[in-house]
Design an enzyme around this catalytic site. Sequence first.
Site, PDB file in Angstrom:
ATOM      1  N   SER A 117       0.817  -1.217   0.000  1.00 40.28           N
ATOM      2  CA  SER A 117       0.000   0.000   0.000  1.00 40.28           C
ATOM      3  C   SER A 117       0.851   1.267   0.000  1.00 40.28           C
ATOM      4  O   SER A 117       0.378   2.340  -0.371  1.00 40.28           O
ATOM      5  CB  SER A 117      -0.961  -0.006   1.189  1.00 40.28           C
ATOM      6  OG  SER A 117      -0.256  -0.235   2.388  1.00 40.28           O
ATOM      7  N   ASP A 339      -2.057   6.115  11.802  1.00 36.87           N
ATOM      8  CA  ASP A 339      -1.290   5.591  10.674  1.00 36.87           C
ATOM      9  C   ASP A 339       0.067   6.288  10.599  1.00 36.87           C
ATOM     10  O   ASP A 339       0.167   7.440  10.165  1.00 36.87           O
ATOM     11  CB  ASP A 339      -2.091   5.795   9.381  1.00 36.87           C
ATOM     12  CG  ASP A 339      -1.391   5.206   8.151  1.00 36.87           C
ATOM     13  OD1 ASP A 339      -0.226   4.778   8.283  1.00 36.87           O
ATOM     14  OD2 ASP A 339      -2.012   5.191   7.066  1.00 36.87           O
ATOM     15  N   HIS A 342       1.828   5.013   6.214  1.00 36.95           N
ATOM     16  CA  HIS A 342       1.629   5.659   4.907  1.00 36.95           C
ATOM     17  C   HIS A 342       1.981   7.137   5.001  1.00 36.95           C
ATOM     18  O   HIS A 342       2.400   7.600   6.060  1.00 36.95           O
ATOM     19  CB  HIS A 342       0.174   5.464   4.462  1.00 36.95           C
ATOM     20  CG  HIS A 342      -0.182   4.015   4.343  1.00 36.95           C
ATOM     21  ND1 HIS A 342      -0.814   3.315   5.352  1.00 36.95           N
ATOM     22  CD2 HIS A 342       0.054   3.128   3.352  1.00 36.95           C
ATOM     23  CE1 HIS A 342      -0.953   2.050   4.979  1.00 36.95           C
ATOM     24  NE2 HIS A 342      -0.436   1.902   3.772  1.00 36.95           N
TER      25      HIS A 342
END
Length: 363
Positions: A117, A339, A342
């Site tokens: 990702s 997160d 990312h």
Amino acid sequence: MGLPVAVAVGTMYAVPTAMLAFGFLVEYLRPDKNRDLESECNIFQGRWVFDAHHVPLYTPQSCPFITKKFDCQNNGRPDNDYMKYRWNPYSCMLPRFHGEDFLIRFEGKRIMFVGDSVGYNQWLSLACMLHSAVPQHKYVLHTKGGLPTITFPAYNVSLMFYPDDFLVDIAVGGKNERILKLDSIGNGGVVWKDADVLVFNTWNGWLQTGKKQSWDVIQEANARHNDMDPLVAYEKALNTWAKWVNSTVDTNKTMIFFQGVSPDHFNSRDWADPNAKNCKRQTRPVPGHRYPGGPHPAEAVLERALGSVSESVYLVNVTALSQLRKDGHPSIYGSKDVDCTHWCLPGLPDAWNELLYATILGY
Ligand SMILES: *[C@@H]1O[C@H](CO)[C@@H](O)[C@H](O)[C@H]1NC(C)=O
Ligand SMILES: *[C@@H]1O[C@H](CO)[C@@H](O)[C@H](O)[C@H]1NC(C)=O
Ligand SMILES: *[C@@H]1O[C@H](CO)[C@@H](O)[C@H](O)[C@H]1NC(C)=O
Ligand SMILES: *[C@@H]1O[C@H](CO)[C@@H](O)[C@H](O)[C@H]1NC(C)=O
């Protein structure tokens, strides 16, 4: 060594000096070569400078591709300085990203990102950068052979993403057991080899544990393991990938890049900040160029594996410069978890793509 570039770049726009430099780079990036690096331009060594004049290259509003998970501003992130840092190498100037030049160079080509990702994060970033360079031209966002694809018909360039967390195969065995096969590339290889440009990445999946783990058992030849040191498994998988490149890819036709390991910032001890816990509320990069936590452990593993590929693979060596960017993650302004893996868009992946572009130009 110069030849792969001549073919991949397209004869009309290839610049001979850039080709020579590019060929040289193959040698230069090989970790097993003992060159005098001092005198050469290393675009991966430098520092972050605040430069609201030149970055970001696009805004969250102007890019139609940013998904919610990376759209930190629209998710309510109050600060935006993280968008305004530009990577500044010590020993040379990084070329400005020229989206139209990129599209012209790769006219008629298929560019495929293959990875996890974080690779998807970078793929979206490149799409935003290209679209913002030619906003007057149409783009098409579609699915091609099951893969998310963005095409720029005026240049006949397609930008595809092939999701693959590990690069090696995950097979489903009896009782729906998911088997991570460290010695097999699986179906992906058949699709990848037809691309003109391949940009690989993998790392974060190797850290999965418990419920988040996407496999039940690891298999290597006929041996099964319920668990394995992630660095050991990573190296075995990368070696399988390296063998695949050696035996399958015609690098006279296909350009191959490997993105350096993307670091996370879940543990503030890595940057010696007793007041923080993780990337949450971090609004500035780590100052200077030395990361208190030291080099990322997976970096050496990746360099070793790339060193064993006989064909030309270009490392986009972004790990150390990304370690400094504790401010670049969505934290609570992405998905529902904190997160720190990312990156917000616009943001750090734009700089990765600038470095990818510079590598293509022969820096
Ligand atoms: C990647 O960058 C780091 C930090 O600048 C450096 O230590 C390492 O040697 C580089 N790797 C290669 C293969 O150039
Ligand atoms: C676009 O590029 C592909 C190769 O990727 C080629 O087969 C096709 O003919 C091109 N289309 C146009 C309209 O030039
Ligand atoms: C790839 O090929 C080179 C040269 O033929 C060889 O030295 C290297 O070990 C090979 N790497 C792998 C991973 O098979
Ligand atoms: C790639 O080009 C080189 C140099 O012309 C040539 O020696 C080599 O055989 C080519 N490799 C393939 C797989 O066609």
